[in-house]
Write a protein that holds these residues in place. Structure first.
Motif, PDB file in Angstrom:
ATOM      1  N   ASP A  54       0.820  -1.212   0.000  1.00 12.19           N
ATOM      2  CA  ASP A  54       0.000   0.000   0.000  1.00 12.19           C
ATOM      3  C   ASP A  54       0.859   1.270   0.000  1.00 12.19           C
ATOM      4  O   ASP A  54       0.340   2.373  -0.140  1.00 12.19           O
ATOM      5  CB  ASP A  54      -0.948   0.003   1.208  1.00 12.19           C
ATOM      6  CG  ASP A  54      -0.208  -0.132   2.526  1.00 12.19           C
ATOM      7  OD1 ASP A  54       0.880  -0.764   2.555  1.00 12.19           O
ATOM      8  OD2 ASP A  54      -0.703   0.395   3.536  1.00 12.19           O
ATOM      9  N   ASP A  55       2.192   1.117   0.161  1.00 17.51           N
ATOM     10  CA  ASP A  55       3.121   2.245   0.104  1.00 17.51           C
ATOM     11  C   ASP A  55       4.397   1.788  -0.590  1.00 17.51           C
ATOM     12  O   ASP A  55       5.450   1.651   0.027  1.00 17.51           O
ATOM     13  CB  ASP A  55       3.421   2.767   1.512  1.00 17.51           C
ATOM     14  CG  ASP A  55       4.408   3.938   1.505  1.00 17.51           C
ATOM     15  OD1 ASP A  55       4.583   4.585   0.441  1.00 17.51           O
ATOM     16  OD2 ASP A  55       5.021   4.195   2.565  1.00 17.51           O
ATOM     17  N   LEU A  56       4.302   1.556  -1.880  1.00 15.71           N
ATOM     18  CA  LEU A  56       5.445   1.050  -2.639  1.00 15.71           C
ATOM     19  C   LEU A  56       6.564   2.079  -2.732  1.00 15.71           C
ATOM     20  O   LEU A  56       7.740   1.722  -2.725  1.00 15.71           O
ATOM     21  CB  LEU A  56       5.001   0.594  -4.028  1.00 15.71           C
ATOM     22  CG  LEU A  56       4.070  -0.628  -4.013  1.00 15.71           C
ATOM     23  CD1 LEU A  56       3.526  -0.900  -5.408  1.00 15.71           C
ATOM     24  CD2 LEU A  56       4.792  -1.846  -3.465  1.00 15.71           C
ATOM     25  N   ALA A  57       6.214   3.357  -2.798  1.00 15.12           N
ATOM     26  CA  ALA A  57       7.234   4.412  -2.851  1.00 15.12           C
ATOM     27  C   ALA A  57       8.044   4.411  -1.554  1.00 15.12           C
ATOM     28  O   ALA A  57       9.279   4.521  -1.580  1.00 15.12           O
ATOM     29  CB  ALA A  57       6.581   5.765  -3.087  1.00 15.12           C
ATOM     30  N   GLY A  58       7.370   4.282  -0.427  1.00 18.80           N
ATOM     31  CA  GLY A  58       8.059   4.214   0.856  1.00 18.80           C
ATOM     32  C   GLY A  58       8.933   2.976   0.969  1.00 18.80           C
ATOM     33  O   GLY A  58      10.051   3.028   1.491  1.00 18.80           O
ATOM     34  N   TYR A  59       8.415   1.865   0.461  1.00 16.19           N
ATOM     35  CA  TYR A  59       9.198   0.625   0.461  1.00 16.19           C
ATOM     36  C   TYR A  59      10.465   0.806  -0.369  1.00 16.19           C
ATOM     37  O   TYR A  59      11.563   0.445   0.064  1.00 16.19           O
ATOM     38  CB  TYR A  59       8.354  -0.538  -0.061  1.00 16.19           C
ATOM     39  CG  TYR A  59       9.114  -1.830  -0.173  1.00 16.19           C
ATOM     40  CD1 TYR A  59       9.518  -2.523   0.967  1.00 16.19           C
ATOM     41  CD2 TYR A  59       9.447  -2.364  -1.412  1.00 16.19           C
ATOM     42  CE1 TYR A  59      10.235  -3.702   0.878  1.00 16.19           C
ATOM     43  CE2 TYR A  59      10.159  -3.548  -1.512  1.00 16.19           C
ATOM     44  CZ  TYR A  59      10.549  -4.213  -0.371  1.00 16.19           C
ATOM     45  OH  TYR A  59      11.268  -5.378  -0.462  1.00 16.19           O
ATOM     46  N   ALA A  60      10.331   1.383  -1.554  1.00 13.60           N
ATOM     47  CA  ALA A  60      11.489   1.607  -2.425  1.00 13.60           C
ATOM     48  C   ALA A  60      12.516   2.506  -1.737  1.00 13.60           C
ATOM     49  O   ALA A  60      13.722   2.256  -1.824  1.00 13.60           O
ATOM     50  CB  ALA A  60      11.046   2.217  -3.748  1.00 13.60           C
ATOM     51  N   ALA A  61      12.054   3.535  -1.043  1.00 18.75           N
ATOM     52  CA  ALA A  61      12.964   4.434  -0.329  1.00 18.75           C
ATOM     53  C   ALA A  61      13.704   3.685   0.778  1.00 18.75           C
ATOM     54  O   ALA A  61      14.915   3.878   0.970  1.00 18.75           O
ATOM     55  CB  ALA A  61      12.187   5.614   0.243  1.00 18.75           C
ATOM     56  N   ARG A  62      13.018   2.796   1.491  1.00 21.41           N
ATOM     57  CA  ARG A  62      13.664   2.009   2.551  1.00 21.41           C
ATOM     58  C   ARG A  62      14.676   1.025   1.964  1.00 21.41           C
ATOM     59  O   ARG A  62      15.763   0.838   2.522  1.00 21.41           O
ATOM     60  CB  ARG A  62      12.620   1.275   3.391  1.00 21.41           C
ATOM     61  CG  ARG A  62      11.790   2.208   4.263  1.00 21.41           C
ATOM     62  CD  ARG A  62      10.918   1.462   5.269  1.00 21.41           C
ATOM     63  NE  ARG A  62      10.075   0.425   4.718  1.00 21.41           N
ATOM     64  CZ  ARG A  62       8.883   0.633   4.144  1.00 21.41           C
ATOM     65  NH1 ARG A  62       8.400   1.856   4.040  1.00 21.41           N
ATOM     66  NH2 ARG A  62       8.177  -0.388   3.685  1.00 21.41           N
ATOM     67  N   THR A  97      17.980  13.559  -2.396  1.00 21.05           N
ATOM     68  CA  THR A  97      17.290  13.878  -3.655  1.00 21.05           C
ATOM     69  C   THR A  97      17.107  12.620  -4.492  1.00 21.05           C
ATOM     70  O   THR A  97      16.044  12.403  -5.084  1.00 21.05           O
ATOM     71  CB  THR A  97      18.074  14.955  -4.436  1.00 21.05           C
ATOM     72  OG1 THR A  97      18.143  16.130  -3.618  1.00 21.05           O
ATOM     73  CG2 THR A  97      17.418  15.286  -5.759  1.00 21.05           C
ATOM     74  N   LEU A  98      18.141  11.791  -4.540  1.00 27.42           N
ATOM     75  CA  LEU A  98      18.064  10.538  -5.300  1.00 27.42           C
ATOM     76  C   LEU A  98      16.989   9.626  -4.716  1.00 27.42           C
ATOM     77  O   LEU A  98      16.171   9.066  -5.448  1.00 27.42           O
ATOM     78  CB  LEU A  98      19.423   9.845  -5.292  1.00 27.42           C
ATOM     79  CG  LEU A  98      19.530   8.517  -6.040  1.00 27.42           C
ATOM     80  CD1 LEU A  98      19.086   8.652  -7.487  1.00 27.42           C
ATOM     81  CD2 LEU A  98      20.961   8.000  -5.955  1.00 27.42           C
ATOM     82  N   ARG A  99      16.964   9.511  -3.411  1.00 22.32           N
ATOM     83  CA  ARG A  99      15.955   8.699  -2.719  1.00 22.32           C
ATOM     84  C   ARG A  99      14.551   9.187  -3.064  1.00 22.32           C
ATOM     85  O   ARG A  99      13.654   8.396  -3.366  1.00 22.32           O
ATOM     86  CB  ARG A  99      16.208   8.797  -1.216  1.00 22.32           C
ATOM     87  CG  ARG A  99      15.248   8.057  -0.345  1.00 22.32           C
ATOM     88  CD  ARG A  99      15.590   8.399   1.126  1.00 22.32           C
ATOM     89  NE  ARG A  99      15.012   7.487   2.055  1.00 22.32           N
ATOM     90  CZ  ARG A  99      13.839   7.671   2.634  1.00 22.32           C
ATOM     91  NH1 ARG A  99      13.112   8.718   2.357  1.00 22.32           N
ATOM     92  NH2 ARG A  99      13.388   6.786   3.494  1.00 22.32           N
ATOM     93  N   ASN A 100      14.343  10.489  -3.025  1.00 23.66           N
ATOM     94  CA  ASN A 100      13.025  11.063  -3.351  1.00 23.66           C
ATOM     95  C   ASN A 100      12.656  10.821  -4.809  1.00 23.66           C
ATOM     96  O   ASN A 100      11.490  10.547  -5.119  1.00 23.66           O
ATOM     97  CB  ASN A 100      12.995  12.558  -3.035  1.00 23.66           C
ATOM     98  CG  ASN A 100      13.047  12.824  -1.538  1.00 23.66           C
ATOM     99  OD1 ASN A 100      12.716  11.963  -0.730  1.00 23.66           O
ATOM    100  ND2 ASN A 100      13.486  14.011  -1.168  1.00 23.66           N
ATOM    101  N   ALA A 101      13.620  10.919  -5.701  1.00 23.28           N
ATOM    102  CA  ALA A 101      13.362  10.672  -7.124  1.00 23.28           C
ATOM    103  C   ALA A 101      12.960   9.210  -7.348  1.00 23.28           C
ATOM    104  O   ALA A 101      12.036   8.926  -8.127  1.00 23.28           O
ATOM    105  CB  ALA A 101      14.590  11.031  -7.955  1.00 23.28           C
TER     106      ALA A 101
END
Length: 193
Positions: free
Chosen positions: A74-82, A172-176
């Motif tokens: 339900d939070d794939l963007a957050g998972y990718a950042a982790r 910045t890379l993490r956010n992108a």
């Protein structure tokens, strides 16, 4: 008993460094024993052979990854950042994974396959519930997420060599990466509405 466990842990630590640097084929049991401060025979007593030692290390570190990185469909963007944060701090593990992929000496550990299958099933469920776009099949989506999240690790042939400046600003890379994953996960659903 404590001494035996300490010796085993020193072997695993030395072997992690050896395998991540040289892979299975290039690793030398003599160097592992020397760096672990033990007799070479102890390695064979504990692990039988070099391949079993490699698999033991891989499974140990994968178990740690699965423990520390909870999959959140339900939070794939957050998972990718982790995943990005974790893998950027674990260059030896990423090199170990690269060697495993390159050498294909053994089947993927069963736990790795089971965790992957569970993630794909969770993505399919999230797609069915409308939480994740259906533009991409769940297996492809998971592969894309992991590829983006690990693209700038030292073992990757693209990020560090083709875009080295990006890693100079990890936030910045993490956010992108998180934003790219968010867009991929939503798919065409938003544009169709």
């Amino acid at each position: 008993m404590r001494n035996a466990e300490a010796t085993r842990e020193r072997i695993l630590e030395a072997a992690m460094a050896e395998f991540s640097a040289y892979g299975i084929a290039g690793a030398r049991v003599d160097r592992i024993a020397k760096n672990a401060g033990c007799n070479k025979n102890m390695i064979y007593i504990y692990f039988e052979n070099k391949e079993t030692l490699f698999t033991t290390i891989l499974q140990k570190h994968l178990a740690r990854v699965y423990e520390e990185l909870t999959f959140t469909p339900d939070d794939l963007a957050g998972y990718a950042a982790r995943v990005f944060d974790f893998t950027m701090k674990q260059p030896d593990l990423m090199r170990l994974m690269a060697w495993f992929s390159l050498e294909q000496k053994a089947d993927s550990p069963a736990v790795r396959v089971a965790v992957h299958d569970a993630k794909v099933a969770a993505l399919l469920k999230a797609q069915s519930a409308g939480q994740v776009g259906t533009t991409f099949p769940p297996g492809f989506l998971l592969t894309a997420i992991m590829t983006l999240a690990t693209a700038w690790t030292p073992a990757n042939p693209f990020g560090p060599s083709l875009d080295p400046d990006a890693a100079k600003d990890p936030a910045t890379l993490r956010n992108a990466i998180a934003e790219a994953v968010r867009l991929i996960a939503q798919g065409n659903e938003e544009t169709r509405s």
